[in-house]
Enzyme design. Sequence first.
Site, mmCIF file in Angstrom:
data_model
loop_
_atom_site.group_PDB
_atom_site.id
_atom_site.type_symbol
_atom_site.label_atom_id
_atom_site.label_comp_id
_atom_site.label_asym_id
_atom_site.label_seq_id
_atom_site.Cartn_x
_atom_site.Cartn_y
_atom_site.Cartn_z
ATOM 1 N N CYS A 10 50.935 -11.114 58.799
ATOM 2 C CA CYS A 10 52.244 -10.691 58.281
ATOM 3 C C CYS A 10 52.629 -9.308 58.781
ATOM 4 C CB CYS A 10 52.220 -10.716 56.758
ATOM 5 S SG CYS A 10 50.891 -9.712 56.064
ATOM 6 N N GLU A 55 54.294 -10.987 48.239
ATOM 7 C CA GLU A 55 53.955 -10.402 49.549
ATOM 8 C C GLU A 55 54.469 -11.380 50.591
ATOM 9 O OE1 GLU A 55 52.616 -7.496 49.649
ATOM 10 O OE2 GLU A 55 51.789 -7.229 47.655
HETATM 11 P P1 NAD Z 1 54.434 -20.639 52.639
HETATM 12 O O1 NAD Z 1 55.410 -19.892 51.827
HETATM 13 O O2 NAD Z 1 54.850 -21.892 53.278
HETATM 14 O O3 NAD Z 1 53.147 -21.001 51.751
HETATM 15 C C1 NAD Z 1 52.413 -20.036 51.025
HETATM 16 C C2 NAD Z 1 51.733 -20.700 49.844
HETATM 17 O O4 NAD Z 1 52.738 -21.164 48.938
HETATM 18 C C3 NAD Z 1 50.896 -21.929 50.221
HETATM 19 O O5 NAD Z 1 49.762 -21.982 49.414
HETATM 20 C C4 NAD Z 1 51.848 -23.078 49.887
HETATM 21 O O6 NAD Z 1 51.192 -24.292 49.639
HETATM 22 C C5 NAD Z 1 52.529 -22.543 48.647
HETATM 23 N N1 NAD Z 1 53.826 -23.151 48.353
HETATM 24 C C6 NAD Z 1 54.630 -23.870 49.158
HETATM 25 N N2 NAD Z 1 55.749 -24.227 48.504
HETATM 26 C C7 NAD Z 1 55.655 -23.713 47.258
HETATM 27 C C8 NAD Z 1 56.520 -23.712 46.126
HETATM 28 N N3 NAD Z 1 57.692 -24.330 46.141
HETATM 29 N N4 NAD Z 1 56.117 -23.048 45.015
HETATM 30 C C9 NAD Z 1 54.943 -22.389 44.988
HETATM 31 N N5 NAD Z 1 54.080 -22.370 46.038
HETATM 32 C C10 NAD Z 1 54.435 -23.017 47.166
HETATM 33 O O7 NAD Z 1 53.892 -19.601 53.710
HETATM 34 P P2 NAD Z 1 52.870 -19.887 54.915
HETATM 35 O O8 NAD Z 1 53.607 -20.468 56.060
HETATM 36 O O9 NAD Z 1 51.676 -20.580 54.409
HETATM 37 O O10 NAD Z 1 52.403 -18.395 55.264
HETATM 38 C C11 NAD Z 1 52.997 -17.651 56.257
HETATM 39 C C12 NAD Z 1 53.978 -16.659 55.679
HETATM 40 O O11 NAD Z 1 53.306 -15.784 54.769
HETATM 41 C C13 NAD Z 1 54.590 -15.757 56.731
HETATM 42 O O12 NAD Z 1 55.955 -15.599 56.491
HETATM 43 C C14 NAD Z 1 53.854 -14.437 56.526
HETATM 44 O O13 NAD Z 1 54.570 -13.310 56.969
HETATM 45 C C15 NAD Z 1 53.634 -14.435 55.058
HETATM 46 N N6 NAD Z 1 52.521 -13.557 54.686
HETATM 47 C C16 NAD Z 1 52.792 -12.375 54.054
HETATM 48 C C17 NAD Z 1 51.749 -11.505 53.746
HETATM 49 C C18 NAD Z 1 52.009 -10.168 53.076
HETATM 50 O O14 NAD Z 1 51.065 -9.542 52.621
HETATM 51 N N7 NAD Z 1 53.247 -9.706 52.994
HETATM 52 C C19 NAD Z 1 50.438 -11.847 54.078
HETATM 53 C C20 NAD Z 1 50.215 -13.060 54.717
HETATM 54 C C21 NAD Z 1 51.262 -13.915 55.020
#
Ligand code: NAD
Length: 543
Positions: free
Chosen positions: A314, A280
Site C-alpha cells: 500500500c 487503512e
Molecule cells: P479488498 O478491499 O478487496 O479486501 C480486503 C479485505 O476485505 C479482504 O479480507 C476481503 O475479503 C474483505 N472484504 C471484501 N469485501 C468486503 C465487504 N463488503 N465487507 C467487509 N470485508 C470485505 O482489498 P484487497 O484487494 O484485498 O487489498 C488491496 C488493497 O488494500 C489495496 O488498495 C491496498 O492499497 C490496500 N492496503 C492498504 C494498506 C494500508 O495500510 N493502508 C495495507 C495493505 C493494503
Amino acid sequence: MSDLTADAVATERPGAGNPAAPGGGRTVAAAVPAALVARLASGVTAAGDPDLVETVAPLTGERLAGLPQSTPADVEVAFQLARRAQSAWAALPVRRRAAVLLRFHDLLLRRQDEVLDLIQAETGKARLHAFEEVLAVAMAARHYGRAAHTYLKDKRRGGALPVLTHTVEARRPKGVIGHISPWNYPLELSVGDALPAFAAGNAVVNKPDTQTALTALWARELLVEAGLPADLWQVVIGDGPVIGPAVVEHADYVSFTGSTRTGRDVAQRAAARLVGASLELGGKNAMLVLSDADLDAAAAGAVRACFSSAGQLCISIERLLVHRSVADEFLERFAARTRALRLGGGLAYGADMGSLVSVRQLETTTRHVEEAVKAGAVVVAGGRARPDLGPFFFEPTILDGVTPEMAVCAEETFGPVVSVYRFDTDEEAVAAANSTPYGLNSSVWTGDRRRGRAVAARLRTGTVNVNEAYAAAYGSVGSPMGGMGDSGLGRRHGAEGILRFTEAQTIATQRLMPIAPSFGLDDKQFAAVMTGGLRALKALRLR
Ligand code: NAD
C-alpha cells in the site's frame, strides 16, 4: 505537473531468475505439506462439514490448500467464544498480557523460516519481501510488549476543582475487535495489527483474505504457543462481501485494511451501528527526487519503493517526480538497476522480485501498462507479463510520458509499475504529489535533510520518508502510520495504534464540597464565588 517528455529509452528485459526451479530447490507442495494445511485449517471457526475453497500458489499455479469456509452463523459463534474469553483476559494486569507479545517476538524470530515459506507460497513474493513482514511484526511486538503499560496506565488529569476533584483518565478495552485484513502482507496485517488490540485487553475475530489465511492461522498458533488463550483470537474465512459484513455486524470496533472501495462500505456499516473503525486503505504514492539528491541512493531507493512485493504494497511508490536538471541521469541509473533485477520464485533468498498474487492483479497491471502505451507512454524498462516464469509474473516496469487521461496516472495499480514525471520547482513537486485524493505515504530524496523535512511538512500523506522509500516511517513503530483523505481513517502504531482499541473512561472523585451552592451560599453568591475562582485559575495559568 511540468511537461511529460517521453525520452525514448530502449526497453530491456529484467533478469529472469531461474524459472526451472520455482521452489529454489524445494517445491511449494514440499514446503506446505497437506498435514500442515490440515493442522492450520483446524483453527478456522467453521462448524459441521463446511464447504472448502481452494487456493493456488501464485508462483507456480499449483493447488495450495482447500480451506473450510465459515458461514455468517459461524461468525456469530466466533464472537460468542471470543467474548467469553475476553473478560478473563481483560482482568489480567497489562504487563502479563504484554509478556505474551514479547514471547511471541522471540518465537517468531526463531521460527521465521516456517512462515517465510507460507508467505511465499500464498503471495508469490520474494523471500526478502516476506522477511520484511517478520521484521515489521517483531518491531510491533517489541514496541507494544514494552510500551503497552505506559500507553494504558491510568493518567492523573486536572480536576473540575483543584485539590477537591481527583480525576483519572482510564483506558478500557473495546471488547471484541472485528479485524479484516487483505492478502498483500498477510503476516503483518493479520497479527501485526492484532497485537496492540490484545495488549489492550481485547479479543479479536479476524477475517483474513482466503488466499493468505494459512499465514494468519500460523501466526495464531504461534501466539497461542506464546501464551494467548486460544479462544481469544478467532479466525473466520469466507467470501469478503458475505463474511466481512457479518464481522462488522458483531464487532465492538472494526479494524479494516484493504481497498478504499471496500473501506467505504465497512465505514458505513460500522457507522450505522455506532461503532468506531480504523480504515487503512489504498494510495497513489509519490517519490520526489529533488535537485540536490544523491542520485545513486535515490535510484536504489526507487527500486525498493516501487518493486517491493512486486508493487503490491500500500505504501509503495507509483509516481516518481524528478527535478528536470537531474531527471535524465536519475532515470538512466534507475532503469539500469530495474533491468538488473532478478525475477524468480524460489522459496529461498536470492530473487529480487517475485510474482503478483493473482490473475486479477496481473490483469490490472497489464491493462494499465497496455492502455498507457497505446496512448503514447514510453516503456523505459520492463512492460510485459512473464508467463515463462510463472502464471502471474510481470516485469518491473518504468513508464515515461504518462498523461492525466491514462488510468495509470491516478488509479492505484498495485503492481510493479511506476510513472516518471519532471518538475522545475519544489512548489510544483509538492502540488503534483498532493494532486490525488489519496494521502498514504511519500518519499523525498535530497542532500539537505532540513530541506527534506520542510518539503515533507507540506505533503498531505500520513507518512513521509526522507532519503528512504517506506521502511523508515513504517518501521518507526512508536509513531503513528496511516492515511489522509481516501487512504483512510485512524492510525496503526504508536499511541493511536493501541488507544484506538480502548474506550476512554474518566473517573472523577469529589471531596469536601459539592460543585453546587453549599455552606449557606445562595445561587447568586455561589455564582460570584465561582466567577472569582475561574479568574484566579486563569491568572495562575492553570490548564
Ligand atoms: P479488498 O478491499 O478487496 O479486501 C480486503 C479485505 O476485505 C479482504 O479480507 C476481503 O475479503 C474483505 N472484504 C471484501 N469485501 C468486503 C465487504 N463488503 N465487507 C467487509 N470485508 C470485505 O482489498 P484487497 O484487494 O484485498 O487489498 C488491496 C488493497 O488494500 C489495496 O488498495 C491496498 O492499497 C490496500 N492496503 C492498504 C494498506 C494500508 O495500510 N493502508 C495495507 C495493505 C493494503
